[in-house]
Scaffold this active site. Structure first.
Site, short mmCIF file in Angstrom:
data_model
loop_
_atom_site.label_atom_id
_atom_site.label_comp_id
_atom_site.label_asym_id
_atom_site.label_seq_id
_atom_site.Cartn_x
_atom_site.Cartn_y
_atom_site.Cartn_z
N SER A 108 0.85 -1.19 0.00
CA SER A 108 0.00 0.00 0.00
C SER A 108 0.89 1.23 0.00
O SER A 108 2.04 1.19 0.46
CB SER A 108 -0.90 0.02 1.25
N TYR A 119 -2.41 -0.66 10.33
CA TYR A 119 -2.32 -0.97 8.90
C TYR A 119 -1.02 -0.44 8.32
O TYR A 119 -0.33 -1.13 7.56
CB TYR A 119 -3.52 -0.35 8.18
#
Length: 283
Positions: A174, A187
């Site tokens: 990501s 995350y």
């Protein structure tokens, strides 16, 4: 020129074709994972779609086959030539994961491509997280993909794909790996760890014939982001924040993965390719 550096040419095929290769894509029932699985199948690979919901996986397999029929008159293959199968298991379950890999080896005889796509997100302030919440997200987003990569690599070595120069591990990370924002600690830490794991695995497995790379998506209009996609304020912010000024379409992730899985990327390893509409390049 020394023989070790002599120019050699593989069989003259399209550099992005994956005919005869076997791929496993985790989290492939929907979203980016589905698009990746479909693109690998269109490129000629036999693709195993993973997820925890067996019904959703069968529906995804049916969608890929149906789309092949719909495009039978184009350059895309028909359903009769597409090889796609459902492989339901929880990647965080050690026993289930190992059994699934054994099934792929038994049924297909090899595993050439692993795409670690599964990910979970929990946007909350740091003080709202219990330690067990961190452990849960790290297990799904980092530990399980690392374990799956290790076990898949063993199969790639035993099955001959590493020796043939066709072994690929591709982690879906990501843009939250290299950059961060408040309220998304777990995350961000996990995806940053997966970025680091990509480099470490590339160094570890490269001498054995396995390339390891990552794709870092930006803001994509997936089902998981549906609420944000429908928010006009978010759309306006993205129009200013990204070079291309819009959300990414889910299918736009697929080309990067097909490239990294193909012979065209045979000398690429340890890299993270951002597919983000220019988010990381733009300020």
């Amino acid at each position: 020129m020394s023989s070790s550096l002599a120019t050699t040419h593989p069989a003259r095929t399209h550099p992005f074709r994956l005919d005869g290769r076997v791929a496993l894509v985790t989290g492939a029932a929907r979203g980016l994972g589905f698009e990746i699985a479909q693109a690998l199948a269109w490129a000629g690979a036999h693709v195993w779609l993973n997820g925890r919901d067996a019904v959703a996986l069968q529906e995804a397999v049916a969608r890929i086959r149906a789309d092949g029929v719909a495009h039978a008159s184009s350059s895309k293959p028909t359903s009769s030539s597409l090889q796609v199968d459902a492989l339901p298991f929880d990647i965080a379950d050690d026993t289930a994961r190992q059994a699934a890999l054994a099934l792929v080896q038994e049924a297909s005889g090899r595993l050439d491509i692993l795409v670690n796509n599964v990910g979970q997100r929990d946007r909350r302030p740091l003080d709202d997280f219990a330690i067990d919440d961190f452990r849960r997200l790290f297990d799904i987003n980092l530990i399980a993909p690392l374990a799956l990569a290790r076990e898949a690599a063993q199969g790639m070595l035993a099955g001959g794909s590493a020796a043939a120069g066709q072994a690929r591990i591709i982690n879906i990370t990501s843009i939250a790996g290299p950059i961060s924002r408040a309220g998304d600690v777990a995350y961000t830490v996990a995806k940053g760890g997966l970025d680091a794991a990509t480099r470490a695995l590339a160094a570890e497995l490269g001498p054995r014939g396995i390339t390891v790379n990552a794709v870092a998506p930006g803001y994509f209009a997936t089902e998981a982001n549906e609420a944000m996609v429908s928010d006009a304020d978010v759309a306006q912010w993205l129009s200013r924040r990204t070079s291309l000024g819009r959300w990414g379409r889910p299918a736009e992730i697929a080309g990067a993965v097909v490239f990294l899985a193909s012979d065209a990327a045979s000398y690429v390893t340890g890299q993270t390719l951002a597919v983000d509409g220019g988010y990381l390049a733009h300020f």
